[in-house]
Design an enzyme around this catalytic site. Structure first.
Site, PDB file in Angstrom:
ATOM      1  N   ASP A 264       1.011  -1.328   0.010  1.00  0.00           N
ATOM      2  CA  ASP A 264       0.027  -0.079   0.130  1.00  0.00           C
ATOM      3  C   ASP A 264       0.859   1.313  -0.129  1.00  0.00           C
ATOM      4  OD1 ASP A 264      -2.326   1.556   0.520  1.00  0.00           O
ATOM      5  OD2 ASP A 264      -1.435   2.001   2.534  1.00  0.00           O
TER       6      ASP A 264
ATOM      7  N   ASP B 159      -0.184   5.178   0.970  1.00  0.00           N
ATOM      8  CA  ASP B 159      -0.313   6.278   1.852  1.00  0.00           C
ATOM      9  C   ASP B 159      -0.424   5.450   3.261  1.00  0.00           C
ATOM     10  OD1 ASP B 159      -0.312   7.857  -0.378  1.00  0.00           O
ATOM     11  OD2 ASP B 159      -2.644   7.641  -0.392  1.00  0.00           O
TER      12      ASP B 159
HETATM   13 MG    MG Z   1      -2.795   3.279   3.485  1.00  0.00          MG
END
Ligand code: MG
Ligand code: ZN
Length: 198
Positions: free
Chosen positions: A9, A11
């Site tokens: 992932d 962010d």
């Molecule tokens: Mg995230």
């Protein structure tokens, strides 16, 4: 044998979570993240970013901006000798937003579409791959793709102890940050997948 790939992932996992990050100058690496990516690079493990970017659907920034942010992230990582092998993003949202972006898609996590696409493009055996993220939806996407999954306590993961159900705790290993996740991945070697969607 090393894992076939590690899906990350973006962010809250590699870079600091800024709500609807839209500009390259907002990108800040989480401490230790670049070195963690570099360690995977050194083992020859493909590192693939899979990120929901519904800010596009919501009209908060144009889709081209996503590529600019990723180019800048790659530049910051390169300063630490680290690189990303592929970027996949979902610009959609099922119920919010405008035009063609407002669809029930197969790529927005917790759906596994981005991981499945990367597996096709890069010839990845998903049963020997890992997904690392800061939200339960990351773990769900990884598990749905057949990967082993890890949740980090950076970004939204700072709130994990309060919000995880017992079933969600079983979905993924929980570690402090991406550096610790890579420690776990490299220590686990090639043992078979044990996680399952519950
Ligand atoms: Mg995230
Ligand atoms: Zn999508």
């Amino acid at each position: 044998m090393p894992p076939t790939a590690v899906f990350l992932d973006r962010d809250g996992t590699i870079i600091e979570d800024v709500n609807y990050l839209a500009r390259p100058e907002q990108v800040r690496l989480i401490p230790g993240a670049a070195d963690a990516v570099r360690r995977l690079n050194a083992r020859g493990v493909p590192v693939v970013v899979v990120t929901n970017q519904a800010g596009v659907a919501r009209g908060m920034f144009p889709e081209e901006r996503v590529g600019e942010v990723h180019a800048h992230l790659s530049k910051l990582l390169a300063e630490h000798g680290a690189m990303i092998n592929g970027y996949y993003y979902c610009p959609h949202h099922a119920t919010e937003g405008v035009g063609a972006y407002r669809i029930e898609c197969a790529c927005r996590k917790p759906a596994p579409g981005m991981l499945l696409a990367a597996a096709r493009d890069l010839n990845i055996d998903l049963t020997r791959a890992w997904m690392v993220g800061d939200k339960v939806d990351d773990a769900r996407a990884g598990a749905a793709a057949g990967c082993r999954t890890i949740l980090v306590r950076t970004g939204h993961g700072k709130n994990l102890p309060e919000t995880l159900s017992a079933a969600e705790w079983r979905l993924a290993a929980v570690v402090p940050d991406l550096a610790a996740a890579v420690d776990l991945i490299l220590a686990a070697g090639d043992s078979p997948s044990v996680t399952s969607v519950s």
